[in-house]
Every structure is written in structure tokens, then in C-alpha cells.
Design a protein around this motif. Structure first.
Motif, short mmCIF file in Angstrom:
data_model
loop_
_atom_site.label_atom_id
_atom_site.label_comp_id
_atom_site.label_asym_id
_atom_site.label_seq_id
_atom_site.Cartn_x
_atom_site.Cartn_y
_atom_site.Cartn_z
N THR A 1 -1.46 -6.27 -4.72
CA THR A 1 -2.59 -5.34 -4.82
C THR A 1 -2.54 -4.69 -6.20
O THR A 1 -1.54 -4.81 -6.92
N ASP A 2 -3.60 -3.99 -6.55
CA ASP A 2 -3.57 -3.23 -7.81
C ASP A 2 -2.40 -2.25 -7.79
O ASP A 2 -1.71 -2.06 -8.80
N ASN A 3 -2.15 -1.66 -6.64
CA ASN A 3 -1.06 -0.70 -6.47
C ASN A 3 0.30 -1.34 -6.75
O ASN A 3 1.10 -0.80 -7.52
N SER A 4 0.57 -2.49 -6.14
CA SER A 4 1.88 -3.13 -6.34
C SER A 4 1.99 -3.67 -7.77
O SER A 4 3.06 -3.57 -8.38
N LYS B 1 7.50 1.44 -7.44
CA LYS B 1 8.12 1.39 -8.76
C LYS B 1 9.65 1.26 -8.62
O LYS B 1 10.28 0.49 -9.35
N SER C 1 0.82 -1.22 0.00
CA SER C 1 0.00 0.00 0.00
C SER C 1 0.85 1.27 0.00
O SER C 1 0.31 2.37 -0.01
N TRP C 2 2.17 1.13 -0.01
CA TRP C 2 3.03 2.31 -0.02
C TRP C 2 2.85 3.08 -1.32
O TRP C 2 2.26 2.60 -2.28
N GLU C 3 3.38 4.28 -1.34
CA GLU C 3 3.28 5.15 -2.51
C GLU C 3 3.78 4.44 -3.76
O GLU C 3 4.77 3.71 -3.72
N ILE C 4 3.11 4.70 -4.86
CA ILE C 4 3.42 4.04 -6.13
C ILE C 4 4.86 4.26 -6.56
O ILE C 4 5.51 3.35 -7.08
N ASP D 1 0.48 -2.42 -10.43
CA ASP D 1 0.65 -1.25 -11.30
C ASP D 1 2.10 -0.78 -11.31
O ASP D 1 2.62 -0.38 -12.36
N ALA D 2 2.76 -0.84 -10.16
CA ALA D 2 4.16 -0.43 -10.08
C ALA D 2 5.03 -1.30 -10.99
O ALA D 2 5.93 -0.80 -11.67
#
Length: 172
Positions: A150-153, A109, A102-105, A155-156
């Protein structure tokens, strides 16, 4: 599908079974594949290496969810399992275990580029001794598949696909 990987790491199929939940057991020098629910034998071989290519994107293995195919090696009754997966899916299985997903994208990245660089630079690290490129522990990178992704990880990883870090034309 049941089969094997050739020397170019391409899957060669031998037989297809239509079961959602299977159990792979060592049997002397080979394997038996059972229907997990009924115990019925679905496939037997005296070969010491078999591979399973799932017909789905995700596969459960020991409480974790993975992408790709699996190779099973029976060496003196002990089974080694190798997950055959492309580099981007591998990195998606590393990021949520090396960082909080959940950390910043931008942080994710950066981690994705580092993880991808590490695995490229470590290919064949365990090939000679164990027959696979990298392990799934902190000896290499923690790799446990998709459970924490997650979608976030993801996406990175997607947004940095193919990017690696080099120094003097060498992957670091």
C-alpha cells in the motif's frame, strides 16, 4: 529483454522481444520462451540459465507482482526462479506480508528497518546450495512482491531507506 546476469549481477542483454505475456518452459537442458496467448516460440536456447529484464516497473509471476528482473535456472528439468531486485524494492515486497500494511506508519517503519537489517545480514544465506541470497518463505522473510503493498507500507520503506540496525559494528 532476454539475456543473463554477469558475475557482478549486471544484466547483459542478448535479444529483445515485444510480448506482454510470455511463458518460460524448460526444454531439455535449456529453455523455450513462448507467447502465452498463441503458443508461438519466441526464443530458444540450450543454455541452462537465462534472465528476463522486463521493460516495465512491475511484472506478474504466479499471481504475484514483482519489481526487478528474473533469472531462470534449468537443473535437470526443474526450474528455479530468482528475482533480481534492489534492497528497497525487496523490503517493499516483504513489509505487507510480515505485517498488516494498514498499521500505523511508525510500526511499519520499524518493521522496514528490521527487514532491511535481516536481509543485509543474511546475504548469501542460500548462495552455496541454491545460487541466490535469500528465499521468499518464513525460512528467511516472506517476500511476495507488490500485491499487498500500500502507499502506507511503501512510504514506511521510503522514509527509512538505507537504515539498518547494528551491534558492535555488525548488522543484526
Amino acid at each position: 529483454e532476454i539475456g543473463w546476469f554477469d558475475e557482478d549481477r549486471e544484466f547483459e542483454d542478448d535479444e529483445e522481444i515485444d510480448n506482454e505475456c510470455i511463458t518460460i518452459q524448460p526444454d531439455n537442458d535449456g529453455f523455450r520462451i513462448l507467447d502465452t496467448n498463441t503458443g508461438d516460440v519466441l526464443y530458444e536456447t540450450d543454455e541452462d540459465i537465462i534472465a528476463i529484464q522486463p521493460n516495465s516497473d512491475l511484472t506478474w509471476f504466479k499471481q504475484n507482482v514483482y519489481r526487478g528482473a528474473f533469472e531462470y535456472r534449468n537443473i535437470d528439468g526443474k526450474v528455479t526462479v530468482v528475482n533480481y531486485v534492489n534492497i528497497e524494492d525487496y523490503v517493499k515486497g516483504v513489509i505487507p506480508y510480515e505485517m498488516t500494511p494498514s498499521w500505523e506508519i511508525e510500526a511499519l517503519k520499524a518493521q522496514a528497518v528490521c527487514a532491511r537489517s535481516y536481509v543485509w545480514g543474511s546475504m548469501d544465506k542460500h548462495e552455496k546450495q541454491y545460487g541466490f541470497d535469500v528465499c521468499n518463505t518464513t525460512n528467511c522473510q516472506v517476500y511476495k512482491g507488490e500485491v499487498r503493498a500500500t502507499d502506507n507500507s511503501n512510504d514506511a520503506v521510503d522514509e527509512t531507506a538505507g537504515q539498518i540496525i547494528t551491534y558492535n559494528d555488525e548488522v543484526i
